[in-house]
Motif scaffolding. Sequence first.
Motif, PDB file in Angstrom:
ATOM      1  N   THR A   1       0.795  -1.239   0.000  1.00  9.57           N
ATOM      2  CA  THR A   1       0.000   0.000   0.000  1.00  9.57           C
ATOM      3  C   THR A   1       0.829   1.291   0.000  1.00  9.57           C
ATOM      4  O   THR A   1       0.312   2.324  -0.391  1.00  9.57           O
TER       5      THR A   1
ATOM      6  N   CYS B   1     -15.161   7.700  -0.447  1.00 12.44           N
ATOM      7  CA  CYS B   1     -13.835   8.303  -0.656  1.00 12.44           C
ATOM      8  C   CYS B   1     -13.811   9.330  -1.789  1.00 12.44           C
ATOM      9  O   CYS B   1     -12.843  10.077  -1.922  1.00 12.44           O
TER      10      CYS B   1
ATOM     11  N   ARG C   1      -7.547  -7.593   9.508  1.00  5.39           N
ATOM     12  CA  ARG C   1      -6.301  -7.045   8.955  1.00  5.39           C
ATOM     13  C   ARG C   1      -6.456  -6.555   7.516  1.00  5.39           C
ATOM     14  O   ARG C   1      -5.642  -5.767   7.039  1.00  5.39           O
ATOM     15  N   SER C   2      -7.504  -7.038   6.817  1.00  2.81           N
ATOM     16  CA  SER C   2      -7.655  -6.638   5.415  1.00  2.81           C
ATOM     17  C   SER C   2      -8.181  -5.208   5.267  1.00  2.81           C
ATOM     18  O   SER C   2      -8.154  -4.646   4.180  1.00  2.81           O
TER      19      SER C   2
ATOM     20  N   VAL D   1      -5.651  -1.856   8.707  1.00  8.01           N
ATOM     21  CA  VAL D   1      -4.301  -1.304   8.525  1.00  8.01           C
ATOM     22  C   VAL D   1      -4.275  -0.173   7.492  1.00  8.01           C
ATOM     23  O   VAL D   1      -3.280   0.534   7.352  1.00  8.01           O
TER      24      VAL D   1
ATOM     25  N   LEU E   1     -17.419  -2.344  -1.540  1.00  9.40           N
ATOM     26  CA  LEU E   1     -16.840  -1.516  -0.476  1.00  9.40           C
ATOM     27  C   LEU E   1     -17.999  -0.840   0.246  1.00  9.40           C
ATOM     28  O   LEU E   1     -18.678   0.017  -0.322  1.00  9.40           O
TER      29      LEU E   1
ATOM     30  N   GLY F   1     -10.923  -5.889  -1.702  1.00 16.01           N
ATOM     31  CA  GLY F   1      -9.827  -5.007  -2.106  1.00 16.01           C
ATOM     32  C   GLY F   1      -9.344  -5.199  -3.528  1.00 16.01           C
ATOM     33  O   GLY F   1      -9.171  -4.229  -4.274  1.00 16.01           O
TER      34      GLY F   1
ATOM     35  N   VAL G   1     -11.825  -3.824  -6.062  1.00 13.85           N
ATOM     36  CA  VAL G   1     -11.850  -2.348  -6.049  1.00 13.85           C
ATOM     37  C   VAL G   1     -10.607  -1.814  -6.771  1.00 13.85           C
ATOM     38  O   VAL G   1     -10.679  -0.856  -7.548  1.00 13.85           O
TER      39      VAL G   1
ATOM     40  N   HIS H   1      -6.774  10.531  -4.647  1.00 17.14           N
ATOM     41  CA  HIS H   1      -7.236   9.974  -3.378  1.00 17.14           C
ATOM     42  C   HIS H   1      -6.167   8.983  -2.927  1.00 17.14           C
ATOM     43  O   HIS H   1      -5.674   8.182  -3.730  1.00 17.14           O
TER      44      HIS H   1
ATOM     45  N   ALA I   1      -5.457   5.986  -1.447  1.00 13.40           N
ATOM     46  CA  ALA I   1      -5.849   4.663  -0.956  1.00 13.40           C
ATOM     47  C   ALA I   1      -4.664   3.713  -0.986  1.00 13.40           C
ATOM     48  O   ALA I   1      -4.485   2.914  -0.063  1.00 13.40           O
ATOM     49  N   ASN I   2      -3.887   3.791  -2.058  1.00 10.02           N
ATOM     50  CA  ASN I   2      -2.828   2.819  -2.245  1.00 10.02           C
ATOM     51  C   ASN I   2      -1.827   3.394  -3.249  1.00 10.02           C
ATOM     52  O   ASN I   2      -2.209   3.767  -4.360  1.00 10.02           O
TER      53      ASN I   2
ATOM     54  N   ARG J   1       0.243   1.972  -5.049  1.00 15.90           N
ATOM     55  CA  ARG J   1       0.295   1.199  -6.309  1.00 15.90           C
ATOM     56  C   ARG J   1      -0.814   1.650  -7.267  1.00 15.90           C
ATOM     57  O   ARG J   1      -0.606   1.723  -8.465  1.00 15.90           O
ATOM     58  N   ILE J   2      -2.018   1.939  -6.718  1.00 12.75           N
ATOM     59  CA  ILE J   2      -3.119   2.419  -7.575  1.00 12.75           C
ATOM     60  C   ILE J   2      -2.756   3.790  -8.150  1.00 12.75           C
ATOM     61  O   ILE J   2      -2.939   4.056  -9.338  1.00 12.75           O
TER      62      ILE J   2
ATOM     63  N   ILE K   1     -11.771   7.465  -6.156  1.00 13.79           N
ATOM     64  CA  ILE K   1     -12.806   6.429  -6.300  1.00 13.79           C
ATOM     65  C   ILE K   1     -13.107   5.891  -4.908  1.00 13.79           C
ATOM     66  O   ILE K   1     -12.221   5.854  -4.047  1.00 13.79           O
ATOM     67  N   GLY K   2     -14.361   5.513  -4.691  1.00 14.43           N
ATOM     68  CA  GLY K   2     -14.725   4.975  -3.382  1.00 14.43           C
ATOM     69  C   GLY K   2     -16.006   4.180  -3.431  1.00 14.43           C
ATOM     70  O   GLY K   2     -16.552   3.901  -4.513  1.00 14.43           O
TER      71      GLY K   2
END
Length: 320
Positions: A39, A114, A153-154, A157, A193, A212, A215, A247, A249-250, A252-253, A307-308
């Motif tokens: 992430t 989001c 945990r998914s 975090v 989500l 996840g 999404v 946004h 979120a991650n 990598r995205i 995106i959310g």
Amino acid sequence: MNFSSYILGCGSYLPKKIIKNNELPKKLKTSDEWIKTRTGIRQRHIADKKQFNSDLGFEAAQKAIKNSQISISNIDLIIVATSTPDHTFPSTATKIQGKLGIKKGFAFDIQAACSGFIYALSVADNYIVNNQAKNALVIGSEVFSRILDWNDRSTCVLFGDGAGAIVLGKNKKKNSGIISTELYSDGRHYDLLYVNGGVATNQKAGYVKMKGKEVFKHAVQKLVSCIEISLKKNNLKKNDIDWIVPHQANKRIMDMTAVKLGVSKDKVLATVDKYANTSSASIPLTLDYAVKKKIIKRGDIVVFEAIGGGLTWGCSIMKY
Ligand code: UT7
């Protein structure tokens, strides 16, 4: 270019308490390495039990108003984008209006998960263009820690608490401002989500649930397409983009979206390492960070994208 409203100033607030990744494996089967590599997140801020969403939003709003160099009495619209309001009603926006001592205009909340900040920005821009408001305070504020299952945990975090705000006003000189905002939603993906609670379902706040991987796929494809459509509509080229404020979120995205767009990853601004995913607060928090650091300067072409849950998504292009 056809400019409508523009950002007079921005501000942000983060709660004092920080939880670093390496504190999480004490209670969860996770690791700093997994969270960092999947992430980009290294830590998150968590609100004190006594702090409400409106407290975070109020702090960010005060700073945004100060940085805008306008009198508080000139604010006549307040929109708060949030999924974690103080109460079911009245809106967190009216609570912040009261705390600021603003007695005129109108205030309401927007809920688009989001993507909320881009939805709120679009609505405020339209009110200003149509002369129904002069100066709008647009806030993204979240206490996502209150809707996290700290045994899952998914999801747990990934998120953090915080607030960001901007003041939007009419640009009389017409030399900068919002060029375009694009909003989309597709309710067929409601269950990818969501929060498993609600006033009309089980009278509980509930916890965040997310598929996840799915999404992730929607995110890259939908964000790229949305920005491409917006650039084309406004006769802009990808090379015109100075900065992308996604946004958070991650990582990598965020990077994959830029690569697929054909924009350098160096133009993607990230605070996800420090703040994690703060939902509707993540874009104004990152904007404020970049403005304070003098990364984003007046005249730069800046793209917001998010995106959310919903799914909802959208983007906004502006000359800052
Ligand atoms: O803000 C709104 C929009 N949200 C997003 O855009 C989020 C989109 N999704 C994502 O960012 C990513 O899908 C996640 C970060 C949520 C997950 O990353 P992933 O690479 O898609 O991982 P995954 O869900 O496929 O899980 C891979 C493995 C699984 O184990 P197995 O089945 O391969 O043995 C998970 O159980 O990682 C495991 N896992 C974890 N391991 C350590 C899931 N969460 C964790 C964790 N620590 N916290």
